[in-house]
Design a protein around this motif. Structure first.
Motif, PDB file in Angstrom:
ATOM      1  N   TYR A   8       0.870  -1.173   0.000  1.00 13.81           N
ATOM      2  CA  TYR A   8       0.000   0.000   0.000  1.00 13.81           C
ATOM      3  C   TYR A   8       0.911   1.229   0.000  1.00 13.81           C
ATOM      4  CZ  TYR A   8      -3.843  -3.065   1.624  1.00 13.81           C
ATOM      5  OH  TYR A   8      -4.797  -4.045   1.756  1.00 13.81           O
ATOM      6  N   ARG A   9       0.834   2.020  -1.047  1.00 12.72           N
ATOM      7  CA  ARG A   9       1.681   3.208  -1.173  1.00 12.72           C
ATOM      8  C   ARG A   9       1.057   4.397  -0.439  1.00 12.72           C
ATOM      9  NH1 ARG A   9       6.722   1.945  -3.165  1.00 12.72           N
ATOM     10  NH2 ARG A   9       6.558   0.475  -4.891  1.00 12.72           N
ATOM     11  N   GLY A  10       1.864   5.045   0.399  1.00  7.43           N
ATOM     12  CA  GLY A  10       1.382   6.234   1.104  1.00  7.43           C
ATOM     13  C   GLY A  10       0.122   5.971   1.909  1.00  7.43           C
ATOM     14  N   ALA A  11       0.047   4.801   2.514  1.00  7.99           N
ATOM     15  CA  ALA A  11      -1.186   4.365   3.165  1.00  7.99           C
ATOM     16  C   ALA A  11      -1.402   4.951   4.551  1.00  7.99           C
ATOM     17  CB  ALA A  11      -1.187   2.843   3.264  1.00  7.99           C
ATOM     18  N   VAL A  12      -0.355   5.516   5.150  1.00  2.80           N
ATOM     19  CA  VAL A  12      -0.474   5.982   6.524  1.00  2.80           C
ATOM     20  C   VAL A  12      -0.076   7.446   6.617  1.00  2.80           C
ATOM     21  CG1 VAL A  12       0.200   5.550   8.920  1.00  2.80           C
ATOM     22  CG2 VAL A  12       0.109   3.643   7.294  1.00  2.80           C
ATOM     23  N   ASP A  13      -0.935   8.247   7.233  1.00  2.00           N
ATOM     24  CA  ASP A  13      -0.656   9.666   7.481  1.00  2.00           C
ATOM     25  C   ASP A  13       0.258   9.753   8.693  1.00  2.00           C
ATOM     26  OD1 ASP A  13      -0.601  12.350   8.036  1.00  2.00           O
ATOM     27  OD2 ASP A  13      -2.769  12.593   8.198  1.00  2.00           O
ATOM     28  N   LEU A  14       1.503  10.171   8.475  1.00  2.00           N
ATOM     29  CA  LEU A  14       2.498  10.192   9.542  1.00  2.00           C
ATOM     30  C   LEU A  14       2.694  11.585  10.136  1.00  2.00           C
ATOM     31  CD1 LEU A  14       5.144   7.825   7.918  1.00  2.00           C
ATOM     32  CD2 LEU A  14       3.428   7.245   9.637  1.00  2.00           C
ATOM     33  N   GLY A  15       1.899  12.544   9.714  1.00  2.00           N
ATOM     34  CA  GLY A  15       2.042  13.910  10.211  1.00  2.00           C
ATOM     35  C   GLY A  15       1.333  14.119  11.539  1.00  2.00           C
ATOM     36  N   LEU A  28      10.737   2.014  -1.523  1.00  2.13           N
ATOM     37  CA  LEU A  28       9.780   2.257  -0.457  1.00  2.13           C
ATOM     38  C   LEU A  28      10.127   3.545   0.269  1.00  2.13           C
ATOM     39  CD1 LEU A  28       9.528  -1.345   1.063  1.00  2.13           C
ATOM     40  CD2 LEU A  28       8.017  -0.288  -0.636  1.00  2.13           C
ATOM     41  N   LYS A  29       9.103   4.286   0.686  1.00  2.00           N
ATOM     42  CA  LYS A  29       9.337   5.534   1.412  1.00  2.00           C
ATOM     43  C   LYS A  29       8.337   5.663   2.551  1.00  2.00           C
ATOM     44  CE  LYS A  29       6.491   8.304  -1.715  1.00  2.00           C
ATOM     45  NZ  LYS A  29       6.466   9.471  -2.623  1.00  2.00           N
ATOM     46  N   ALA A  30       8.551   6.670   3.396  1.00  3.19           N
ATOM     47  CA  ALA A  30       7.712   6.873   4.573  1.00  3.19           C
ATOM     48  C   ALA A  30       6.234   6.881   4.201  1.00  3.19           C
ATOM     49  CB  ALA A  30       8.090   8.176   5.257  1.00  3.19           C
ATOM     50  N   GLY A  31       5.460   6.108   4.950  1.00  2.00           N
ATOM     51  CA  GLY A  31       4.027   5.991   4.712  1.00  2.00           C
ATOM     52  C   GLY A  31       3.630   4.752   3.949  1.00  2.00           C
ATOM     53  N   ASP A  32       4.603   4.087   3.301  1.00  2.52           N
ATOM     54  CA  ASP A  32       4.323   2.851   2.570  1.00  2.52           C
ATOM     55  C   ASP A  32       4.263   1.666   3.539  1.00  2.52           C
ATOM     56  OD1 ASP A  32       4.466   4.323   0.233  1.00  2.52           O
ATOM     57  OD2 ASP A  32       6.441   3.570  -0.358  1.00  2.52           O
ATOM     58  N   VAL A  33       3.465   0.667   3.167  1.00  2.80           N
ATOM     59  CA  VAL A  33       3.351  -0.547   3.968  1.00  2.80           C
ATOM     60  C   VAL A  33       3.421  -1.751   3.045  1.00  2.80           C
ATOM     61  CG1 VAL A  33       1.879  -1.908   5.499  1.00  2.80           C
ATOM     62  CG2 VAL A  33       1.942   0.583   5.735  1.00  2.80           C
ATOM     63  N   ALA A  34       4.273  -2.726   3.391  1.00  7.07           N
ATOM     64  CA  ALA A  34       4.386  -3.978   2.633  1.00  7.07           C
ATOM     65  C   ALA A  34       3.948  -5.130   3.525  1.00  7.07           C
ATOM     66  CB  ALA A  34       5.820  -4.199   2.163  1.00  7.07           C
ATOM     67  N   ILE A  35       3.082  -6.001   2.992  1.00  5.38           N
ATOM     68  CA  ILE A  35       2.597  -7.158   3.740  1.00  5.38           C
ATOM     69  C   ILE A  35       3.112  -8.403   3.039  1.00  5.38           C
ATOM     70  CG2 ILE A  35       0.610  -8.265   4.793  1.00  5.38           C
ATOM     71  CD1 ILE A  35      -0.976  -5.673   4.142  1.00  5.38           C
ATOM     72  N   LEU A  36       3.918  -9.186   3.746  1.00  4.23           N
ATOM     73  CA  LEU A  36       4.600 -10.347   3.172  1.00  4.23           C
ATOM     74  C   LEU A  36       3.961 -11.644   3.643  1.00  4.23           C
ATOM     75  CD1 LEU A  36       6.672  -7.906   3.504  1.00  4.23           C
ATOM     76  CD2 LEU A  36       8.444  -9.643   3.515  1.00  4.23           C
ATOM     77  N   PRO A  37       3.444 -12.439   2.716  1.00  4.60           N
ATOM     78  CA  PRO A  37       2.996 -13.761   3.144  1.00  4.60           C
ATOM     79  C   PRO A  37       4.213 -14.614   3.503  1.00  4.60           C
ATOM     80  CG  PRO A  37       2.911 -13.617   0.758  1.00  4.60           C
ATOM     81  CD  PRO A  37       3.272 -12.245   1.267  1.00  4.60           C
ATOM     82  N   ALA A  38       4.008 -15.585   4.380  1.00  9.45           N
ATOM     83  CA  ALA A  38       5.095 -16.479   4.772  1.00  9.45           C
ATOM     84  C   ALA A  38       5.829 -16.995   3.542  1.00  9.45           C
ATOM     85  CB  ALA A  38       4.535 -17.642   5.577  1.00  9.45           C
ATOM     86  N   GLY A  39       7.155 -17.062   3.634  1.00  8.12           N
ATOM     87  CA  GLY A  39       7.967 -17.581   2.541  1.00  8.12           C
ATOM     88  C   GLY A  39       8.537 -16.534   1.628  1.00  8.12           C
ATOM     89  N   THR A  40       8.060 -15.286   1.728  1.00  7.83           N
ATOM     90  CA  THR A  40       8.501 -14.232   0.818  1.00  7.83           C
ATOM     91  C   THR A  40       9.910 -13.758   1.164  1.00  7.83           C
ATOM     92  OG1 THR A  40       6.218 -13.474   0.553  1.00  7.83           O
ATOM     93  CG2 THR A  40       7.964 -11.954  -0.135  1.00  7.83           C
ATOM     94  N   GLY A  41      10.828 -13.907   0.232  1.00  6.69           N
ATOM     95  CA  GLY A  41      12.186 -13.427   0.439  1.00  6.69           C
ATOM     96  C   GLY A  41      12.221 -11.911   0.470  1.00  6.69           C
ATOM     97  N   HIS A  42      13.069 -11.343   1.336  1.00  8.44           N
ATOM     98  CA  HIS A  42      13.229  -9.891   1.376  1.00  8.44           C
ATOM     99  C   HIS A  42      14.642  -9.531   1.812  1.00  8.44           C
ATOM    100  CE1 HIS A  42      11.290 -11.364   5.040  1.00  8.44           C
ATOM    101  NE2 HIS A  42      11.663 -10.297   5.717  1.00  8.44           N
ATOM    102  N   GLN A  43      15.108  -8.423   1.244  1.00  7.80           N
ATOM    103  CA  GLN A  43      16.489  -7.977   1.449  1.00  7.80           C
ATOM    104  C   GLN A  43      16.585  -6.497   1.133  1.00  7.80           C
ATOM    105  OE1 GLN A  43      19.136  -9.505  -1.531  1.00  7.80           O
ATOM    106  NE2 GLN A  43      20.998  -8.946  -0.416  1.00  7.80           N
ATOM    107  N   CYS A  44      17.179  -5.709   2.023  1.00  7.27           N
ATOM    108  CA  CYS A  44      17.388  -4.282   1.766  1.00  7.27           C
ATOM    109  C   CYS A  44      18.667  -4.108   0.952  1.00  7.27           C
ATOM    110  CB  CYS A  44      17.483  -3.516   3.080  1.00  7.27           C
ATOM    111  SG  CYS A  44      17.561  -1.727   2.845  1.00  7.27           S
ATOM    112  N   LEU A  45      18.536  -3.445  -0.182  1.00  7.82           N
ATOM    113  CA  LEU A  45      19.691  -3.192  -1.044  1.00  7.82           C
ATOM    114  C   LEU A  45      20.296  -1.823  -0.799  1.00  7.82           C
ATOM    115  CD1 LEU A  45      18.290  -4.612  -4.402  1.00  7.82           C
ATOM    116  CD2 LEU A  45      19.683  -5.788  -2.685  1.00  7.82           C
ATOM    117  N   PHE A  46      19.458  -0.866  -0.405  1.00  8.05           N
ATOM    118  CA  PHE A  46      19.921   0.486  -0.110  1.00  8.05           C
ATOM    119  C   PHE A  46      18.944   1.144   0.841  1.00  8.05           C
ATOM    120  CE2 PHE A  46      19.291   5.021  -0.760  1.00  8.05           C
ATOM    121  CZ  PHE A  46      20.550   5.503  -0.456  1.00  8.05           C
TER     122      PHE A  46
END
Length: 201
Positions: free
Chosen positions: A56-63, A124-142
């Motif tokens: 969900y892009r920009g899904a949360v109001d962080l202000g 990804l940027k502030a306010g974005d949310v990612a929901i990972l089902p079990a098994g989903t590989g993830h790695q921060c590149l930068f």
């Protein structure tokens, strides 16, 4: 940064300062259409056999004067996702075979590869949310210096961290058995997650 954030979280939970609270946090969720991506088993990272990654892009109001991490924590917890943590995302490929995970970007920007080495890179940027089902590989590149992630897990499941080929045989059996969460971590019972992650017939 994790130690500083742990101290901030402790103080905020003890005092309520800069926290919206679980009753008000759902009001900070903005209506967004889900972006989805499916990943195949690449021989090392199983990914999920049926369910997609959901972003969900920009899904949360962080202000509005609240601590952005506290907003994410209270929102996820209000929707039944707990065991929250504040940190970054590991810079090596890993996945969880016995539990789903939500990653809310509280501050900064980063590039994260989902699905393993043959997966896709998402900015990804502030306010974005990612929901990972079990098994989903993830790695921060930068990640920039301000990058802060809040992670959480549904009530059903057990945390584990898988990185090796040896983890695969057991993971292939456990991943499909992790149940659909009762609520979407951002939008609650009315969210899209139950439609996107359907129970097998």
């Amino acid at each position: 940064m994790p130690i500083l954030e742990d101290v901030k979280e402790y103080v905020q939970r003890a005092t309520g300062l800069r926290r919206p609270g679980k009753k008000e946090a759902p009001d900070l969720a903005r209506p967004r259409k889900p972006q989805t991506a499916r990943f195949k088993d690449d021989g090392l990272i199983p990914n999920h056999p049926r369910w997609p990654l959901v972003i969900y892009r920009g899904a949360v109001d962080l202000g509005d004067g609240h601590d952005p991490a506290a907003v994410m924590e209270d929102l996820f917890e209000a929707n039944g996702w707990g065991e929250t943590w504040r940190d970054g995302i590991y810079d090596y490929v890993h996945y969880h075979s016995r539990i789903h995970e939500v990653l809310g970007i509280a501050r900064g920007r980063g590039r994260v590869r989902f699905g393993g080495s043959k997966g896709r890179i998402f900015k990804l940027k502030a306010g974005d949310v990612a929901i990972l089902p079990a098994g989903t590989g993830h790695q921060c590149l930068f990640a920039d210096e301000d990058f802060l992630v809040v992670g959480a897990y549904p009530r059903v499941g057990t945390y584990d961290e898988c990185t090796q080929v040896e983890d695969r045989p057991k993971a292939l059996k456990t991943i499909p058995k992790v149940p659909v969460p009762r609520k979407d971590p951002v939008y609650g019972a009315g969210g899209q997650l139950s439609k996107l992650w359907k129970k097998p017939k």
